[in-house]
Design a protein around this motif. Structure first.
Motif, short mmCIF file in Angstrom:
data_model
loop_
_atom_site.label_atom_id
_atom_site.label_comp_id
_atom_site.label_asym_id
_atom_site.label_seq_id
_atom_site.Cartn_x
_atom_site.Cartn_y
_atom_site.Cartn_z
N ARG A 155 0.82 -1.20 0.00
CA ARG A 155 0.00 0.00 0.00
C ARG A 155 0.86 1.26 0.00
O ARG A 155 0.54 2.25 -0.66
CB ARG A 155 -0.93 0.01 1.23
N ILE A 156 1.97 1.22 0.74
CA ILE A 156 2.89 2.36 0.74
C ILE A 156 3.50 2.55 -0.65
O ILE A 156 3.60 3.67 -1.16
CB ILE A 156 4.00 2.16 1.78
N LEU A 157 3.89 1.44 -1.28
CA LEU A 157 4.48 1.52 -2.62
C LEU A 157 3.48 2.05 -3.64
O LEU A 157 3.83 2.78 -4.57
CB LEU A 157 5.00 0.14 -3.05
N ILE A 158 2.19 1.68 -3.47
CA ILE A 158 1.15 2.18 -4.37
C ILE A 158 1.02 3.70 -4.24
O ILE A 158 0.91 4.42 -5.24
CB ILE A 158 -0.20 1.48 -4.07
N GLU A 159 1.04 4.18 -3.00
CA GLU A 159 0.95 5.63 -2.78
C GLU A 159 2.17 6.36 -3.35
O GLU A 159 2.05 7.46 -3.87
CB GLU A 159 0.80 5.94 -1.29
N ILE A 160 3.33 5.70 -3.26
CA ILE A 160 4.55 6.30 -3.85
C ILE A 160 4.40 6.40 -5.36
O ILE A 160 4.73 7.44 -5.97
CB ILE A 160 5.79 5.49 -3.47
N ASN A 161 3.88 5.36 -5.99
CA ASN A 161 3.68 5.39 -7.45
C ASN A 161 2.64 6.44 -7.83
O ASN A 161 2.76 7.12 -8.86
CB ASN A 161 3.23 4.02 -7.95
N ARG A 162 1.62 6.57 -6.99
CA ARG A 162 0.60 7.59 -7.24
C ARG A 162 1.22 8.98 -7.17
O ARG A 162 0.95 9.84 -8.03
CB ARG A 162 -0.52 7.46 -6.21
N LEU A 163 2.05 9.21 -6.16
CA LEU A 163 2.71 10.50 -6.04
C LEU A 163 3.70 10.72 -7.19
O LEU A 163 3.81 11.83 -7.72
CB LEU A 163 3.44 10.58 -4.70
N ARG A 164 4.38 9.65 -7.59
CA ARG A 164 5.33 9.76 -8.70
C ARG A 164 4.60 10.15 -9.99
O ARG A 164 5.08 10.95 -10.79
CB ARG A 164 6.08 8.45 -8.88
N SER A 165 3.41 9.58 -10.19
CA SER A 165 2.60 9.93 -11.37
C SER A 165 2.17 11.38 -11.33
O SER A 165 2.19 12.09 -12.35
CB SER A 165 1.38 9.00 -11.43
N THR A 166 1.77 11.85 -10.13
CA THR A 166 1.37 13.27 -9.97
C THR A 166 2.54 14.19 -10.27
O THR A 166 2.38 15.22 -10.95
CB THR A 166 0.86 13.51 -8.54
N VAL A 167 3.73 13.84 -9.78
CA VAL A 167 4.92 14.64 -10.02
C VAL A 167 5.23 14.71 -11.52
O VAL A 167 5.58 15.77 -12.06
CB VAL A 167 6.13 14.09 -9.24
N SER A 168 5.11 13.57 -12.21
CA SER A 168 5.38 13.54 -13.66
C SER A 168 4.40 14.43 -14.42
O SER A 168 4.79 15.15 -15.34
CB SER A 168 5.29 12.10 -14.18
N GLU A 169 3.13 14.37 -14.01
CA GLU A 169 2.13 15.22 -14.67
C GLU A 169 2.43 16.69 -14.44
O GLU A 169 2.34 17.51 -15.36
CB GLU A 169 0.75 14.87 -14.13
N LEU A 170 2.80 17.03 -13.21
CA LEU A 170 3.14 18.42 -12.91
C LEU A 170 4.38 18.88 -13.67
O LEU A 170 4.47 20.02 -14.12
CB LEU A 170 3.36 18.59 -11.41
#
Length: 409
Positions: free
Chosen positions: A172-187
């Motif tokens: 679950r922690i790794l999923i949240e990290i990937n979610r944040l990584r995706s947000t960073v890439s979009e930004l």
């Protein structure tokens, strides 16, 4: 040792100075855009062409010089004569003034259109500069958060090995990290997009890095709609230009009506014959206006004048509508933006990580805290961007400065 310390201090000062020089302020960006913008250069070229047409209108018509000679003879007589004369059209004496005044108003109108376009460029630079700065902030801020979460994930892997947490928690922690990584890439992509737009607007060298600064605009405005509409109708340069174009076309209509008077040419000269007859000659030529009385040009000007008056009426109503809508939007986003002032999103993030590491909160609470931080910081910057852009839009529509960032040219 002292020399070594001095070199370190001087190096630090130099680095700080270079960083300060590389920072692109909003005023610098506006200056560069006005200097390099292609559309403004096109408008300037149009201004020059209108000015040349005015200069051409001011010129007097060229006189025409004529010389003719005849030498005639037969078996008994020789006869000859020669004539030197000059002629000039005289209609310019009454028709040129209305044409000159029409071109003067046209030139002043184009100057106002140039200033209006310049203000639009300023507003666009403000919007793009702000968006680039805010997306840069979000990108760097969330990258830092991603780094902290990545460190937490590494620590969690060791806890899984030691049996302190379950594999489920780690995933679950790794999923949240990937979610944040995706947000960073979009930004980051949005940041690059606004950076490219900013470079195109100001003509900035692609090899140079752009570093912007945060804007400091007061967060509360009190304006009356009627006051702003009055200011807009008074200050809008495109509306003033529209009035000048109508005046110019009215003068041009007068010019075309005067041109209905037929062309008149005046000729004067000197004539000499072989029989010792000599003296001055005088001649006047004028058209008989049976068919062409400049009707087409008059009708075309009347059509153009009617269109310009309709465009001005439409522009007035559009200004009123746009200012009203912009003020409503500013009022709405102003309240939303102000509601974010007391929120400390970084505290939520740091508290969530610390509390989870200490076992004070559950995984669900930890994930909720991380999501609240990510959504909150992105929303806060979006509201700030919307608020500033609403201020810039209202400035453009009313043609007055509502902030401390204004064009000083």
């Amino acid at each position: 040792m002292r020399l070594f310390r001095l070199l370190i201090v001087l190096s630090g000062i130099f680095i700080i100075s270079v960083n300060a020089q590389n920072k692109l302020t909003l005023d610098d960006a506006i200056d560069l855009a006005i200097k390099n913008n292609l559309e403004l250069h096109k408008q300037k070229a149009l201004l020059n062409r209108v000015e040349l047409r005015l200069d051409e209108t001011r010129l007097l018509p060229n006189p025409v010089f004529s010389y003719s000679r005849e030498d005639l003879k037969d078996n008994q007589f020789n006869y000859g004569e020669w004539i030197a004369s000059g002629s000039i059209p005289i209609n310019f004496l009454w028709s040129r003034w209305s044409n000159i005044e029409s071109k003067k108003n046209m030139l002043e109108a184009q100057k106002l259109f140039y200033d209006h376009n310049k203000m639009n460029i300023v507003a666009e630079v403000q919007e793009v500069y702000l968006s680039f700065n805010n997306y840069s902030f979000l990108s760097e801020n969330l990258k830092s958060s991603l780094s902290k979460l990545s460190n937490l994930a590494e620590a969690s892997k060791h806890k899984v090995t030691e049996g302190d947490i379950s594999e489920y928690e780690l995933q679950r922690i790794l999923i949240e990290i990937n979610r944040l990584r995706s947000t960073v890439s979009e930004l980051e992509l949005r940041k690059k997009n606004y950076e490219s737009r900013l470079r195109l607007l100001i003509g900035y060298d692609r090899t140079k890095e752009i570093t912007t600064e945060s804007l400091n605009i007061k967060s509360h405005f009190h304006f009356s709609k009627d006051e702003l509409i009055t200011q807009a109708l008074k200050n809008r340069k495109d509306l003033s230009a529209a009035s000048l174009l109508i005046e110019s076309e009215n003068l041009f209509l007068s010019h075309n009506k005067i041109k209905a008077i037929p062309e008149i040419n005046l000729t004067a000269g000197y004539k000499e014959q072989t029989d010792n007859m000599k003296g001055t000659i005088f001649q006047i030529n004028f058209e008989v206006p049976l068919f062409n009385r400049n009707q087409i040009a008059i009708e075309q000007t009347e059509i153009e004048l009617n269109l310009l008056e309709r465009e001005k009426t439409f522009l007035i109503e559009k200004i009123k509508s746009d200012v009203s809508e912009a003020l409503e939007k500013l009022t709405m986003v102003q309240n939303l933006h102000k509601s974010q002032d007391e929120l400390q999103f970084m505290n939520i993030f740091n508290s969530a990580i610390y509390s989870y590491e200490q076992g004070e909160i559950s995984l669900v609470e930890f994930i909720d805290g991380i999501n609240a931080y990510i959504d909150g910081v992105v929303l806060a910057k979006k509201l700030e961007t919307d608020f500033y852009q609403s201020v810039f839009e209202l400035e453009k529509l009313v043609s007055i400065s509502l902030t401390n960032y204004k064009e000083k040219r």
